[in-house]
Design a protein around this motif. Sequence first.
Motif, PDB file in Angstrom:
ATOM      1  N   GLY A 113      24.602  -0.791 181.137  1.00  0.00           N
ATOM      2  CA  GLY A 113      24.132   0.588 181.063  1.00  0.00           C
ATOM      3  C   GLY A 113      24.556   1.276 179.781  1.00  0.00           C
ATOM      4  O   GLY A 113      24.866   2.469 179.780  1.00  0.00           O
ATOM      5  N   THR A 114      24.578   0.527 178.695  1.00  0.00           N
ATOM      6  CA  THR A 114      24.985   1.072 177.403  1.00  0.00           C
ATOM      7  C   THR A 114      23.816   0.985 176.429  1.00  0.00           C
ATOM      8  O   THR A 114      22.769   0.431 176.742  1.00  0.00           O
ATOM      9  CB  THR A 114      26.172   0.272 176.832  1.00  0.00           C
ATOM     10  OG1 THR A 114      25.795  -1.113 176.757  1.00  0.00           O
ATOM     11  CG2 THR A 114      27.411   0.402 177.699  1.00  0.00           C
ATOM     12  N   ALA A 115      24.019   1.501 175.238  1.00  0.00           N
ATOM     13  CA  ALA A 115      22.983   1.446 174.201  1.00  0.00           C
ATOM     14  C   ALA A 115      22.942   0.050 173.582  1.00  0.00           C
ATOM     15  O   ALA A 115      23.984  -0.591 173.400  1.00  0.00           O
ATOM     16  CB  ALA A 115      23.275   2.476 173.116  1.00  0.00           C
ATOM     17  N   ARG A 116      21.744  -0.397 173.276  1.00  0.00           N
ATOM     18  CA  ARG A 116      21.581  -1.715 172.655  1.00  0.00           C
ATOM     19  C   ARG A 116      22.329  -1.780 171.326  1.00  0.00           C
ATOM     20  O   ARG A 116      22.922  -2.805 170.978  1.00  0.00           O
ATOM     21  CB  ARG A 116      20.096  -2.017 172.439  1.00  0.00           C
ATOM     22  CG  ARG A 116      19.850  -3.427 171.929  1.00  0.00           C
ATOM     23  CD  ARG A 116      18.391  -3.701 171.801  1.00  0.00           C
ATOM     24  NE  ARG A 116      17.859  -2.969 170.668  1.00  0.00           N
ATOM     25  CZ  ARG A 116      17.035  -3.482 169.779  1.00  0.00           C
ATOM     26  NH1 ARG A 116      16.578  -4.697 169.933  1.00  0.00           N
ATOM     27  NH2 ARG A 116      16.619  -2.762 168.778  1.00  0.00           N
ATOM     28  N   GLU A 117      22.324  -0.687 170.574  1.00  0.00           N
ATOM     29  CA  GLU A 117      23.010  -0.645 169.287  1.00  0.00           C
ATOM     30  C   GLU A 117      24.508  -0.862 169.454  1.00  0.00           C
ATOM     31  O   GLU A 117      25.149  -1.523 168.636  1.00  0.00           O
ATOM     32  CB  GLU A 117      22.747   0.688 168.570  1.00  0.00           C
ATOM     33  CG  GLU A 117      21.314   0.867 168.140  1.00  0.00           C
ATOM     34  CD  GLU A 117      20.371   1.281 169.267  1.00  0.00           C
ATOM     35  OE1 GLU A 117      20.842   1.615 170.388  1.00  0.00           O
ATOM     36  OE2 GLU A 117      19.146   1.253 169.033  1.00  0.00           O
ATOM     37  N   GLU A 118      25.067  -0.288 170.522  1.00  0.00           N
ATOM     38  CA  GLU A 118      26.496  -0.458 170.804  1.00  0.00           C
ATOM     39  C   GLU A 118      26.803  -1.925 171.090  1.00  0.00           C
ATOM     40  O   GLU A 118      27.800  -2.475 170.615  1.00  0.00           O
ATOM     41  CB  GLU A 118      26.889   0.411 172.001  1.00  0.00           C
ATOM     42  CG  GLU A 118      28.339   0.300 172.392  1.00  0.00           C
ATOM     43  CD  GLU A 118      28.685   1.146 173.609  1.00  0.00           C
ATOM     44  OE1 GLU A 118      29.705   0.854 174.233  1.00  0.00           O
ATOM     45  OE2 GLU A 118      27.934   2.084 173.935  1.00  0.00           O
ATOM     46  N   GLU A 119      25.949  -2.553 171.852  1.00  0.00           N
ATOM     47  CA  GLU A 119      26.159  -3.960 172.187  1.00  0.00           C
ATOM     48  C   GLU A 119      25.932  -4.868 170.983  1.00  0.00           C
ATOM     49  O   GLU A 119      26.624  -5.860 170.816  1.00  0.00           O
ATOM     50  CB  GLU A 119      25.274  -4.376 173.355  1.00  0.00           C
ATOM     51  CG  GLU A 119      25.549  -3.615 174.635  1.00  0.00           C
ATOM     52  CD  GLU A 119      26.989  -3.691 175.125  1.00  0.00           C
ATOM     53  OE1 GLU A 119      27.747  -4.618 174.728  1.00  0.00           O
ATOM     54  OE2 GLU A 119      27.377  -2.828 175.926  1.00  0.00           O
ATOM     55  N   LEU A 120      25.002  -4.501 170.121  1.00  0.00           N
ATOM     56  CA  LEU A 120      24.789  -5.277 168.902  1.00  0.00           C
ATOM     57  C   LEU A 120      26.023  -5.189 168.010  1.00  0.00           C
ATOM     58  O   LEU A 120      26.465  -6.189 167.439  1.00  0.00           O
ATOM     59  CB  LEU A 120      23.548  -4.783 168.158  1.00  0.00           C
ATOM     60  CG  LEU A 120      23.182  -5.540 166.891  1.00  0.00           C
ATOM     61  CD1 LEU A 120      22.972  -7.028 167.158  1.00  0.00           C
ATOM     62  CD2 LEU A 120      21.944  -4.930 166.254  1.00  0.00           C
ATOM     63  N   ARG A 121      26.587  -4.006 167.931  1.00  0.00           N
ATOM     64  CA  ARG A 121      27.832  -3.835 167.156  1.00  0.00           C
ATOM     65  C   ARG A 121      28.929  -4.731 167.724  1.00  0.00           C
ATOM     66  O   ARG A 121      29.648  -5.408 166.990  1.00  0.00           O
ATOM     67  CB  ARG A 121      28.262  -2.378 167.195  1.00  0.00           C
ATOM     68  CG  ARG A 121      29.564  -2.132 166.492  1.00  0.00           C
ATOM     69  CD  ARG A 121      29.942  -0.674 166.556  1.00  0.00           C
ATOM     70  NE  ARG A 121      31.350  -0.543 166.228  1.00  0.00           N
ATOM     71  CZ  ARG A 121      32.129   0.396 166.697  1.00  0.00           C
ATOM     72  NH1 ARG A 121      31.652   1.314 167.497  1.00  0.00           N
ATOM     73  NH2 ARG A 121      33.385   0.437 166.366  1.00  0.00           N
TER      74      ARG A 121
END
Length: 84
Positions: free
Chosen positions: A48-56
């Motif tokens: 349930g997080t942002a894709r950008e956060e997970e990519l980071r």
Amino acid sequence: MTMGDVDDQSEVAMLARLCSQWGAGETQSVVMARQLLKRAGQLAAERGTAREEELRYLLELVVAGRTGGSVEDRLRPRTQGDPD
């Protein structure tokens, strides 16, 4: 071609350039970029997080692995209140 397709292609291209800078061949860098984006989307959906956060997060793992840094701290499950 939709605007989303263009965005996806530019993301793949940017990540592929980064992977190339890290030593991946041209074909492999595109494969790696697509895999990173796909996994970031999966993690975002699961957490349930942002894709950008997970990519980071994934890129930090790659960097830690490349530099021989500690991956253990980055692999533990993160919670909402964890510091960066």
